[in-house]
Motif scaffolding. Structure first.
Motif, PDB file in Angstrom:
ATOM      1  N   ARG A 179      19.901  -5.256  14.264  1.00 33.07           N
ATOM      2  CA  ARG A 179      18.852  -5.251  15.054  1.00 33.07           C
ATOM      3  C   ARG A 179      19.148  -6.544  15.997  1.00 33.07           C
ATOM      4  NH1 ARG A 179      12.792  -5.570  13.157  1.00 33.07           N
ATOM      5  NH2 ARG A 179      13.459  -3.406  12.625  1.00 33.07           N
ATOM      6  N   THR A 180      19.324  -6.393  17.317  1.00 32.89           N
ATOM      7  CA  THR A 180      19.326  -7.567  18.123  1.00 32.89           C
ATOM      8  C   THR A 180      18.390  -7.508  19.226  1.00 32.89           C
ATOM      9  OG1 THR A 180      20.702  -6.337  19.933  1.00 32.89           O
ATOM     10  CG2 THR A 180      21.942  -7.290  18.136  1.00 32.89           C
ATOM     11  N   PRO A 181      17.900  -8.643  19.900  1.00 28.56           N
ATOM     12  CA  PRO A 181      16.943  -8.786  20.758  1.00 28.56           C
ATOM     13  C   PRO A 181      17.134  -7.525  21.940  1.00 28.56           C
ATOM     14  CG  PRO A 181      17.843 -10.811  20.475  1.00 28.56           C
ATOM     15  CD  PRO A 181      18.698 -10.026  19.982  1.00 28.56           C
ATOM     16  N   ASN A 182      17.923  -7.060  22.301  1.00 28.38           N
ATOM     17  CA  ASN A 182      18.142  -5.978  23.346  1.00 28.38           C
ATOM     18  C   ASN A 182      18.344  -4.612  22.847  1.00 28.38           C
ATOM     19  OD1 ASN A 182      17.666  -8.183  25.184  1.00 28.38           O
ATOM     20  ND2 ASN A 182      19.794  -8.611  25.071  1.00 28.38           N
ATOM     21  N   SER A 183      18.873  -4.505  21.307  1.00 25.73           N
ATOM     22  CA  SER A 183      19.112  -3.202  20.804  1.00 25.73           C
ATOM     23  C   SER A 183      18.885  -3.098  19.333  1.00 25.73           C
ATOM     24  CB  SER A 183      20.734  -3.036  21.187  1.00 25.73           C
ATOM     25  OG  SER A 183      21.448  -3.860  20.640  1.00 25.73           O
ATOM     26  N   GLU A 184      19.075  -2.038  19.014  1.00 20.99           N
ATOM     27  CA  GLU A 184      18.904  -1.679  17.452  1.00 20.99           C
ATOM     28  C   GLU A 184      19.760  -0.478  17.236  1.00 20.99           C
ATOM     29  OE1 GLU A 184      15.163  -0.417  14.652  1.00 20.99           O
ATOM     30  OE2 GLU A 184      14.739  -1.516  16.519  1.00 20.99           O
ATOM     31  N   GLU A 185      20.471  -0.604  16.052  1.00 24.97           N
ATOM     32  CA  GLU A 185      21.582   0.673  15.999  1.00 24.97           C
ATOM     33  C   GLU A 185      21.461   0.886  14.222  1.00 24.97           C
ATOM     34  OE1 GLU A 185      24.729  -1.994  17.846  1.00 24.97           O
ATOM     35  OE2 GLU A 185      25.533   0.086  17.662  1.00 24.97           O
ATOM     36  N   THR A 186      21.804   2.075  14.111  1.00 27.15           N
ATOM     37  CA  THR A 186      21.682   2.320  12.548  1.00 27.15           C
ATOM     38  C   THR A 186      22.981   3.380  12.384  1.00 27.15           C
ATOM     39  OG1 THR A 186      19.440   1.984  12.304  1.00 27.15           O
ATOM     40  CG2 THR A 186      20.572   3.551  10.598  1.00 27.15           C
ATOM     41  N   TRP A 187      23.776   3.193  11.326  1.00 30.46           N
ATOM     42  CA  TRP A 187      24.949   4.028  11.296  1.00 30.46           C
ATOM     43  C   TRP A 187      25.281   4.106   9.543  1.00 30.46           C
ATOM     44  CZ3 TRP A 187      25.505  -0.717  13.254  1.00 30.46           C
ATOM     45  CH2 TRP A 187      26.289  -1.766  12.607  1.00 30.46           C
ATOM     46  N   LYS A 188      26.139   4.891   9.290  1.00 35.12           N
ATOM     47  CA  LYS A 188      26.517   4.953   8.199  1.00 35.12           C
ATOM     48  C   LYS A 188      28.081   4.969   7.888  1.00 35.12           C
ATOM     49  CE  LYS A 188      23.160   7.793   5.499  1.00 35.12           C
ATOM     50  NZ  LYS A 188      23.139   9.064   4.533  1.00 35.12           N
ATOM     51  N   THR A 189      28.492   4.158   6.920  1.00 43.63           N
ATOM     52  CA  THR A 189      29.959   3.956   6.593  1.00 43.63           C
ATOM     53  C   THR A 189      30.148   4.318   5.192  1.00 43.63           C
ATOM     54  OG1 THR A 189      31.706   2.365   7.011  1.00 43.63           O
ATOM     55  CG2 THR A 189      29.813   1.462   5.957  1.00 43.63           C
ATOM     56  N   TYR A 190      31.372   4.807   4.929  1.00 41.74           N
ATOM     57  CA  TYR A 190      31.702   4.973   3.611  1.00 41.74           C
ATOM     58  C   TYR A 190      32.970   4.155   3.044  1.00 41.74           C
ATOM     59  CZ  TYR A 190      29.330   9.242   4.981  1.00 41.74           C
ATOM     60  OH  TYR A 190      28.355  10.048   5.599  1.00 41.74           O
ATOM     61  N   ARG A 191      32.666   3.814   1.661  1.00 39.48           N
ATOM     62  CA  ARG A 191      33.643   2.779   1.051  1.00 39.48           C
ATOM     63  C   ARG A 191      33.792   3.087  -0.331  1.00 39.48           C
ATOM     64  NH1 ARG A 191      34.606   1.780   5.170  1.00 39.48           N
ATOM     65  NH2 ARG A 191      34.247   0.078   6.843  1.00 39.48           N
ATOM     66  N   ARG A 192      34.901   2.778  -0.937  1.00 35.23           N
ATOM     67  CA  ARG A 192      35.207   3.097  -2.286  1.00 35.23           C
ATOM     68  C   ARG A 192      34.930   1.869  -3.162  1.00 35.23           C
ATOM     69  NH1 ARG A 192      41.232   5.665  -2.472  1.00 35.23           N
ATOM     70  NH2 ARG A 192      40.891   5.203  -4.759  1.00 35.23           N
ATOM     71  N   TYR A 193      35.146   2.022  -4.396  1.00 33.59           N
ATOM     72  CA  TYR A 193      35.176   0.684  -5.096  1.00 33.59           C
ATOM     73  C   TYR A 193      36.179  -0.360  -4.843  1.00 33.59           C
ATOM     74  CZ  TYR A 193      34.696  -2.501  -9.057  1.00 33.59           C
ATOM     75  OH  TYR A 193      34.959  -3.650  -9.923  1.00 33.59           O
ATOM     76  N   PHE A 249      33.451  -5.486   7.466  1.00 38.13           N
ATOM     77  CA  PHE A 249      33.490  -4.333   6.133  1.00 38.13           C
ATOM     78  C   PHE A 249      32.324  -3.442   6.336  1.00 38.13           C
ATOM     79  CE2 PHE A 249      31.562  -3.334   2.095  1.00 38.13           C
ATOM     80  CZ  PHE A 249      32.858  -2.918   1.340  1.00 38.13           C
ATOM     81  N   LEU A 250      31.201  -3.796   6.995  1.00 37.96           N
ATOM     82  CA  LEU A 250      30.147  -2.456   7.344  1.00 37.96           C
ATOM     83  C   LEU A 250      30.389  -1.801   8.598  1.00 37.96           C
ATOM     84  CD1 LEU A 250      27.142  -4.755   6.101  1.00 37.96           C
ATOM     85  CD2 LEU A 250      28.529  -3.040   5.119  1.00 37.96           C
ATOM     86  N   GLU A 251      31.532  -1.997   9.265  1.00 45.59           N
ATOM     87  CA  GLU A 251      31.448  -1.318  10.626  1.00 45.59           C
ATOM     88  C   GLU A 251      32.091   0.339  10.284  1.00 45.59           C
ATOM     89  OE1 GLU A 251      32.855  -4.315  14.108  1.00 45.59           O
ATOM     90  OE2 GLU A 251      34.385  -3.009  13.462  1.00 45.59           O
ATOM     91  N   ASN A 252      31.538   1.125  10.946  1.00 46.64           N
ATOM     92  CA  ASN A 252      31.834   2.620  10.715  1.00 46.64           C
ATOM     93  C   ASN A 252      33.456   3.025  11.215  1.00 46.64           C
ATOM     94  OD1 ASN A 252      31.581   5.202  10.235  1.00 46.64           O
ATOM     95  ND2 ASN A 252      30.693   5.770  12.061  1.00 46.64           N
ATOM     96  N   LYS A 253      34.347   2.463  10.209  1.00 47.58           N
ATOM     97  CA  LYS A 253      35.668   2.881  10.536  1.00 47.58           C
ATOM     98  C   LYS A 253      36.311   2.568   9.369  1.00 47.58           C
ATOM     99  CE  LYS A 253      36.926  -1.927  11.317  1.00 47.58           C
ATOM    100  NZ  LYS A 253      37.487  -2.934  12.446  1.00 47.58           N
ATOM    101  N   ALA A 254      37.371   2.956   9.292  1.00 50.83           N
ATOM    102  CA  ALA A 254      38.400   2.953   7.827  1.00 50.83           C
ATOM    103  C   ALA A 254      38.707   1.265   7.839  1.00 50.83           C
ATOM    104  CB  ALA A 254      39.562   3.532   8.197  1.00 50.83           C
ATOM    105  N   TYR A 255      38.629   0.942   6.455  1.00 50.04           N
ATOM    106  CA  TYR A 255      38.566  -0.459   6.063  1.00 50.04           C
ATOM    107  C   TYR A 255      40.062  -0.674   5.942  1.00 50.04           C
ATOM    108  CZ  TYR A 255      37.999  -4.611   3.323  1.00 50.04           C
ATOM    109  OH  TYR A 255      38.117  -6.079   3.216  1.00 50.04           O
ATOM    110  N   SER A 256      40.423  -1.830   6.424  1.00 49.58           N
ATOM    111  CA  SER A 256      41.908  -2.297   6.307  1.00 49.58           C
ATOM    112  C   SER A 256      42.066  -3.386   5.427  1.00 49.58           C
ATOM    113  CB  SER A 256      42.465  -3.045   7.668  1.00 49.58           C
ATOM    114  OG  SER A 256      43.596  -3.715   7.566  1.00 49.58           O
ATOM    115  N   LYS A 257      42.814  -2.822   4.460  1.00 49.05           N
ATOM    116  CA  LYS A 257      43.308  -3.907   3.245  1.00 49.05           C
ATOM    117  C   LYS A 257      44.530  -4.666   3.432  1.00 49.05           C
ATOM    118  CE  LYS A 257      41.414  -0.757  -0.182  1.00 49.05           C
ATOM    119  NZ  LYS A 257      41.747   0.082  -1.277  1.00 49.05           N
ATOM    120  N   GLY A 258      45.042  -4.833   4.618  1.00 45.04           N
ATOM    121  CA  GLY A 258      46.158  -5.648   5.102  1.00 45.04           C
ATOM    122  C   GLY A 258      46.231  -7.066   4.241  1.00 45.04           C
TER     123      GLY A 258
END
Length: 956
Positions: free
Chosen positions: A588-602, A672-681
């Motif tokens: 949540r920001t002063p001008n917007s509000e977003e909700t999404w799901k992201t998937y992560r392994r252990y 880490f919480l963005e809706n994209k593949a997590y990079s482990k570089g």
């Protein structure tokens, strides 16, 4: 016939009675009865008296024949005292070492003479009682000596003693911080400090508080009596211990005659100050250090004492009748004394008026600050830490770390290539191996700071980055491969308004100047009315804050981030089964509000945890990731438990206080919480660095003045490491990652629980086996408060200490310390300590008289002299490593800690308790001391507060 006989008896009887009454009258019968009664009673009395006298004579004859005459009370005591006593044989051997036994026997003799004999001989001349007391004391000393010989004293002197001192200093530092937070609300600051100290102690120790023993003389005497009685129970044979009279005498001699005076002397601040001056007596007083102490003093008594002495000396000099060259010398002395008096008067006025202005604590005029060039900042150990903190606040830390990493790479690559050339001349070929290592290092630098996967990434000309990537792919790396980009980064930091130009207007720049000892003294600038010390010329207007109150750049609280694991499942990908966690994120920001799901392994959580704990060192003490499980890790019950644990991990990570502690942490969390593949570089690179053993951490020291003083040692160490390139050390590889490529932590340890526990609980595991490194690092942490500072600086100091220890002693340092502890506990040293104790209490064999308390003015001047000596003896190299301001604060904090007798007593009693716990490990002294201190008022209040805070949760 029977009837006739009976009638005749009654007839004759009646006739006799009638004749008796007729003859003597009717009252004769009563007289007759009375006569008979008197006859019988008289016979009984005569028989009783005769029998008693005969019985006493018989018993007396029996007693004299078979038993001695018994007596009771005082006659018995007198008779026993007159009886000839059996001679008591006393063995004068105590410890098995004659050099110890002789002074110990003298101590026993003097103690009995001055504490018992002087009054005992007024009651009796019999010496058996004195001999029995002496025999009991000697038996106790024999048992004490036997226990001492069986005890390993090395942990006590190298670990427990240092830990107790560091913990005492930490409690004092915390108490000072609380006092500072209260401001000027205290009526008696010394008394308030003592109360706050013991309040912090009970919060840290949790089981014990020594406030009663240290502040109440009556409770202190009771504590020592109980302690001595316990020791006598352990050391004396049961028969002697059951003898209450002798036990009480010995207890009083030990507690009130020996221990109490000794503890009082060791706790006396004036005695400690004199001892400090005596220890550093070889150094001459420095005028500059003396004036700094006067200007920094916040004690009006000290200033008045110095002023009075200066005035007295001034009157003496003015009374001298001199001529010629001497008059110029006297004039100079008079001017110096006048200046001292002026400084004291000005300081006293400021303290009394509440307008305390201190050069160390006050930021100077921004428009008149000294300018330190960026190239000097980058090579100065102290200045660099402040610039690093500022770059972290502004998000430009990647540029600074890249510049430092390239410096390290260049130095190391040059040295390795030189070693390679020398080996080729000798016919040794390791070209491919060395070049492979350099290529891995160069690729590591590129991946960490310049590649698309880099986080954070150095924003620089893409053409230069592409050219560098091409060079890395087709050519052998050279020491100068990063020079073009490094110059661009330097120009960016120098010119960009976000970095160096703004840093010069920031509060951290003022702190840096204070640590470099480059702040101008405002105390005597302008008028003397105290109105000319505010900042002028600052872009933000007039700033009148202490350095300790200057805050960091405020964070942006407008973005709110919430996340939780909403579901979990098991996936099968190309034959590999793994658990997947669905994270619902709400931003949540002063001008917007977003909700999404992201998937992560252990494994994603694990890699993320490794990354942030590498970047922010202190998070490892706060965030605990659920552990791995090898078998049955797809079980539904286990997955639900792990989901719950990972949720708790996320909530702690997203805590507003933790996010507010550093803006840079938010970047990693968002990524880490963005809706994209997590990079482990980043994690891959860290694992690759395990195979790279070049000592790049040495290059960090090349940018500090402290390490430049040891070029030969470092060069020699580099050569030895190069000779062993084929046998790379895993330990060194870990050290490289931690001390060089790891970004310094952005979250300080000011809010973590380790601050409220004992010092030893927070010592690094990797230095615990190195005794001198552990001792020095622990003391420097507490004296100079390094854990509150930039952790990069602390790591550099730790590495520097390691280099110094290895260069000085090598791997034999622990052995040398153990040998030194053995020497300290050798018979010669113990005998010397006993002799010093004997000579202190009985100089020339005569009991020392109580030393009268010295005049307050003399004690105050002694305090000033002690502080001056301590500041003077501190090497300049230490100021260059940790900063002049930090050095002054640490030294003065330690000195101030010793100026409170109650706190000194606490430290003495802690040392005594640890000593007895070490000497008698089987006797549960720890529990005993907890019971002896259980009546503490602070402890009772702490338990009440604890109970009141736990009660609501229990009700729920």
């Amino acid at each position: 016939s029977c009837l006739q006989t009976s009638l005749s008896i009654w007839g004759w009887g009646s006739l006799g009675l009638v004749l008796f009454l007729v003859t003597f009258g009717p009252f004769a019968i009563f007289y007759f009865a009375f006569y008979i009664l008197c006859f019988v009673g008289g016979g009984f009395v005569v028989t009783l008296l005769f029998g008693k006298s005969n019985s006493e004579k018989y018993l007396e004859q029996c007693e004299h024949s078979f038993l001695p005459c018994t007596s009771v009370g005082i006659p018995k005591c007198i008779e026993e005292m007159k009886r000839e006593a059996k001679p008591i044989k006393i063995d004068r051997r105590l410890t098995g070492a004659n050099i110890i036994d002789e002074p110990l026997q003298q101590v026993i003799q003097f103690s009995l003479r001055d504490y018992v004999q002087y009054w005992y001989y007024t009651l009796s001349d019999d010496e058996s009682f004195l001999l029995e007391i002496r025999q009991a004391l000697q038996y106790a000393l024999v048992q004490f000596s036997a226990r001492s010989k069986e005890t390993d004293w090395q942990p006590y002197f190298t670990t427990r003693l240092v830990d107790d001192f560091g913990t005492h200093l930490r409690v004092f530092r915390k108490a000072q911080q609380r006092i500072a937070e209260k401001g000027d609300q205290m009526k008696d600051q010394a008394e308030e400090l003592v109360d706050t100290f013991f309040e912090v102690e009970v919060e840290m120790e949790k089981e014990v508080c020594r406030d009663l023993v240290c502040t109440s003389p009556k409770d202190e005497e009771g504590f020592l009596r109980d302690l001595c009685e316990v020791l006598l129970y352990i050391l004396l044979p049961p028969g002697d211990f059951q003898n209450k009279i002798m036990r009480y005498f010995v207890r009083e001699i030990l507690s009130r005659g020996i221990l109490l005076p000794l503890i009082n002397q060791l706790s006396d601040p004036d005695y400690i100050n004199q001892y400090v001056i005596w220890m550093i007596r070889d150094s001459n007083c420095n005028y500059e250090a003396f004036m700094n102490i006067i200007k920094l003093s916040d004690n009006i008594g000290e200033l008045e004492a110095v002023k009075d002495k200066a005035s007295e000396e001034l009157q003496y000099l003015r009374s001298l009748d001199t001529a010629g060259d001497d008059i110029n010398t006297i004039k100079n002395q008079i001017n110096s004394l006048l200046y001292v008096i002026k400084v004291c008067d000005s300081r006293i006025q400021r303290l009394q008026s509440g307008k305390e202005i201190d050069t160390v604590k006050l930021a100077a005029n921004f428009g008149k600050l000294c300018t330190v060039p960026l190239d000097h900042i980058l090579v100065d150990n102290v200045a660099l830490q402040f610039f690093m903190d500022y770059m972290q606040q502004t998000g430009g830390q990647a540029h600074l770390f890249f510049w430092m990493t390239v410096e390290g790479y260049r130095v190391t690559a040059q040295q390795q290539l030189e070693v390679l050339q020398s080996r080729q001349k000798d016919g040794k070929h390791q070209t491919n191996q060395t070049k492979g290592l350099l290529r891995a290092a160069a690729f590591g630098v590129y991946e960490q700071y310049l590649s698309e996967k880099a986080s954070p990434r150095v924003n620089i000309d893409d053409n230069l980055v592409a050219k560098l990537a091409e060079t890395l792919n087709h050519e052998d790396p050279t020491p100068e491969i990063f020079d073009d980009i490094q110059r661009k980064v330097y120009e960016l930091m120098l010119r960009d308004e976000r970095f160096y130009p703004s840093f010069k207007q920031n509060a951290l720049y003022v702190r840096m100047l204070a640590e470099l000892d480059m702040l101008k003294d405002p105390s005597f600038r302008g008028s003397d009315d105290g109105e000319g010390e505010s900042f002028n010329g600052s872009p933000t207007g007039s700033i009148n804050l202490s350095l300790d109150d200057l805050s960091n750049v405020p964070t942006d609280d407008t973005v709110q981030l919430h996340a939780y694991i909403s579901d979990t499942g098991v996936c099968n990908d190309h034959g590999k089964t793994y658990a997947l966690y669905a994270i619902t994120v709400h931003r949540r920001t002063p001008n917007s509000e977003e909700t999404w799901k992201t998937y992560r392994r252990y494994s994603d959580f694990h890699d993320f945890h490794m990354r942030i704990t590498e970047q922010f060192e202190n998070l490892a003490n706060i965030l605990k990731l659920p552990g791995k499980k090898t078998f049955n890790n797809m079980d539904r019950e286990f997955l639900e438990k792990r989901k719950k644990d990972l949720n708790a991990y996320l909530q702690l990570l997203l805590n507003p206080e933790m996010m507010k502690a550093s803006p840079a942490l938010a970047h990693y969390v968002y990524d880490f919480l963005e809706n994209k593949a997590y990079s482990k570089g980043k994690g891959d690179f860290a694992r690759k660095m395990d195979t790279f053993v070049n000592p790049l951490r040495n290059s960090m020291r090349n940018v500090s003045n402290a390490v430049k003083s040891l070029p030969d040692s470092l060069a020699e160490g580099m050569t030895k490491m190069s000779d062993n390139m084929g046998k790379m050390s895993e330990r060194l590889g870990q050290d490289i990652k931690q001390s060089f490529f790891k970004v310094p932590p952005l979250i300080q340890k000011t809010y973590s629980d380790p601050d409220h526990c004992r010092v030893a609980a927070t010592i690094d595991d990797n230095v615990d086996d190195n005794i001198p490194l552990r001792v020095m690092l622990l003391l420097m942490d507490e004296v100079f408060d390094l854990k509150e500072r930039n952790q990069w600086l602390r790591r550099n100091i730790k590495n520097l200490l390691q280099q110094l220890i290895r260069a000085t002693y090598g791997d034999t340092i622990n052995r040398k310390i153990v040998d030194h502890v053995d020497w300290m506990t050798s018979p010669e040293q113990v005998a010397d300590a006993v002799k010093r104790f004997r000579d202190a209490f009985w100089p020339n064999g005569i009991l020392a008289e109580t030393v009268p308390r010295r005049d307050k003015a003399i004690r105050m001047r002694t305090r000033v002299a002690g502080k001056t000596k301590l500041l003077e003896v501190m090497p300049d190299e230490l100021k260059h490593i940790i900063g002049a301001e930090t050095t002054r604060k640490g030294i003065l904090r330690v000195f101030e800690m010793f100026q409170h007798a109650q706190l000194n007593k606490r430290m003495v009693y802690v040392f005594l308790e640890r000593f007895l716990e070490t000497l008698f490990p089987q006797n549960k002294f720890h529990e005993l001391f907890n019971k002896l201190h259980s009546r503490s008022k602070q402890m009772q209040r702490y338990k009440q507060r604890l109970h009141s805070t736990q009660a609501p949760s229990l009700q729920k």
